[in-house]
Every structure is written in C-alpha cells, then in structure tokens.
Design a protein around this motif. Structure first.
Motif: not given
Length: 386
Positions: A271-296
């Motif tokens: 149950d991801p509500r154990a983490a909430g806004a501090a840690g709820e996210l579900v993702s993939t390796l490619a998406d995380l790479d893409r996100f940090y590349a775009a952010l930085l």
C-alpha cells in the motif's frame, strides 16, 4: 521508505579483481565494463536477488542486469541483438527486454517503486509554483496550512517552505514510528511527527514529514493533488509513460518483476499510502534517466529556480531541494537522489548538466554492503584509465 546517506564524499572499492572474476569467458571489453562489474557485486556481495542499471549518455543508452546464481552481468546497447550468449553459459545473456529470465530477474521495461525519488519530482513542482509567483519559498508553513503544525514545540509559523525543501525544519520523521508498515493519511503522518519535539532547526536532518507537508501545500495552492500536478507538469510533458502515482492501488503496473524484503519474503504488493508524497512514485529505469536529464538540463525549471534547487548552503552542503550532490573520489560531483521502500532500492545520479545519467536498482529493500553504491557510481562517472 527512503534512506539518505550521511557522507557526501564517497570512497570507491577497487574493481579490477571484480571485473576479472565476473566477466564471462569469451566476453570482450565492449560488454564487460567496470560499471557492469560493480553491478554484479550488488548481487554477489550486496545480497540482492537481482540488480539492473540503465546508463544514459549522449551516444545512447546501455542496459545491464545481474541475477543471483549467474555470477555475472549482461550488458546491451539500446538496440540489442536477439541473443548474445557467452561462450561458457555462466552469465545471463544479453537479450530483448521482453524475454523472461529467472524468477527474480529485472527487465529493462519493468515498473518498480521508486521511494524517495518522489521528492525530486515534488520539489520541482514547488519550485515551478514559486516561479509562477503562486507561492514563495519564504512563506511559512502556516501561510498555507494554518494551525496544522503545532505541538511538542513544533510551530508552523516559524517554519518556511525552504526549510521543508532542504530538510532543515527539525520536524521528526514520521516513518521512524510507522516503519512503512501501514498506510497513513497526510494529516495522520504529520500528527505522528508532532508527538515528538523538533531537532535543531536550521540543521540538516532528513525527514519524510517535510515532503508530506509539501504535498499538502501543493494541493492547497493549486486545488489539485500533488500527484495530479506532477502528472500535468512533468510526467505528461516528458512523456514518462512508465511513471505513475498508484494512490491506494497495491499492485504494480505490468510489466514488473517481484520485490523482496530483506528476510526474503515477497512484498511485491504494497500500500503506497505508507509513503505518500515522500515516496509513492512508481517508475522505470528509462523514465528516471529521462526525468533527471531534463531537470538538470534546464527543461523543467527557469535558471533562478534551478540554481535554488542546487544550492546546498541551507543544509550545510548535504542537500539542495529534492536533490543532493555526491563528490566521488576522482573529484567528479554527481547529483540525484535515492529511494528505499519495502522491496525496492533505487539510485539515480547525473552530471550537473544532465548529459550523463545512471539509474540502478535492486529488487530488495537494501544493499548488504553499503560500499558498493559508491563503487558503482565511481565506475560509471570517473574517468577510466586506458
């Protein structure tokens, strides 16, 4: 739940012996890299059932994975051949990501719980709202959530949004009491934290409570949940098709592998509500790479807000806003975040311009040998001698 490290400068362990021992017979330098060797150690010494990474560079991407009992890693470029079996059969072969491997195997396109990497997404949205003048980082928590933070010496009138973003509020981490074992509402999480007196305000002290409150602030300012705002502002524009906020849904989207607690029990459903806004996210390796590349790389924040995010002075050099730096032994500094939640440990690191990004994960709650993470980051980001 997420875990934060206490040292910014990491010391790598030697990899030459590991590379020699773990490269399959007949493999070439093109497939057996120092990074792959370090990844294999997450299984052999780190006691993870499986490990995987996706490295993103200007020339393309490279996926590697390792499973318990195979003794080595397989590495493939972004367009792998149908099969590439090692001569001795001792390692998992490079293969299309859709081909199933051992029961514990991690495939390139698998969805997984990203834990505290959620914080980088949320901090980005808060900084976007600041750029739009819908809030100020100097606002007090009480300006947006009047009366919510009161008790045991805690006072939201004396805490700013900047203090929440940089973990300098002194608020107690509610997950130290819940241990991520049961779901809580945001208000319940805050109330748990408020039964404890604050730590020294102005000093860095990592606390999930800070980001639960930021999620509440985003909803108060926009009228929409933090998950909705992140989808609208980040996930949709970047086309992060494997990234989602499950809410109360306990299952992972398909495809996905299995997730294991440190005792070996299967904790794939959670149950991801154990983490909430501090840690709820579900993702993939490619998406995380893409996100940090775009952010930085400057795609998500104006220059002023990007500088604010990377400013670590408030947290004594330990943390920016939803992101932190690590100086490797070779002198290179990488930026990113880690995430720990039951059954999953993830780490993303990138150069400050976002041109090189590495995300690795294991399908258990942690790595038995903490020295392996810095070894892997150094293998990827430090210059390699001929």
């Amino acid at each position: 739940m997420p875990q934060h490290r206490t040292r910014r400068t990491l010391v790598a362990i030697p990899l030459a012996v590991a590379l020699f021992a773990l490269a399959p017979a007949g493999s070439s330098a093109r497939t057996a890299t120092p990074t792959d060797a370090a990844l294999a150690l997450l299984v052999t010494r780190g006691k993870a059932p499986a490990a995987a990474l996706l490295a993103r560079e200007e020339s393309g991407t490279r996926f590697a994975h390792a499973e318990a009992g195979t003794g080595a890693t397989a590495s493939a470029p972004s367009r792998p051949p149908a099969t590439s079996a090692p001569d001795d059969g001792s390692a998992v072969a490079s293969r299309p990501a859709t081909t199933p491997g051992p029961a514990t195997a991690i495939r390139r396109e698998d969805h997984f719980r990203a834990g505290s990497i959620t914080k980088t997404f949320l901090a980005t949205v808060v900084l976007q709202l600041a750029a739009e003048h819908r809030l100020s980082l100097s606002d007090s928590v009480d300006d947006h959530l009047p009366g919510v933070v009161r008790g045991a010496g805690n006072d939201g009138r004396a805490l700013t949004l900047r203090a929440l973003l940089t973990h300098t509020s002194g608020l107690y981490d509610f997950t130290r009491d819940t241990e991520g074992a049961f779901p809580v509402t945001p208000l319940q999480a805050v109330r748990i934290a408020l039964t404890h007196p604050p730590a020294d305000r102005g000093r860095f002290a990592y606390s999930n409570t800070n980001y639960v409150l930021l999620g509440m602030v985003v909803e108060q300012v926009t009228g929409a949940s933090y998950a909705t705002e992140i989808r609208r502002r980040i996930i949709s524009p970047l086309r992060l098709t494997g990234t989602s906020f499950p809410g109360s849904r306990m299952s992972l989207p398909s495809p996905h592998g299995r997730a294991y607690a440190t005792d070996g029990s299967d904790v794939t459903e959670l149950d991801p509500r154990a983490a909430g806004a501090a840690g709820e996210l579900v993702s993939t390796l490619a998406d995380l790479d893409r996100f940090y590349a775009a952010l930085l790389g400057g795609e998500l924040l104006p220059p002023d807000q990007r500088r604010e995010m990377l400013n670590t002075r408030a947290a004594q050099g330990e943390y920016g806003m939803g992101i932190y730096p690590v100086k490797l032994p070779c002198g290179t500094t990488v930026w990113g975040h880690n995430g720990r939640i039951s059954g999953s440990y993830v780490r993303t690191a990138a150069t400050i311009d976002g041109r090189r990004v590495l995300t690795f994960r294991v399908n258990t709650s942690g790595i038995a040998d903490p020295g392996l993470e810095p070894a892997l980051l150094s293998a990827e980001f430090c210059p390699r001698t001929p």
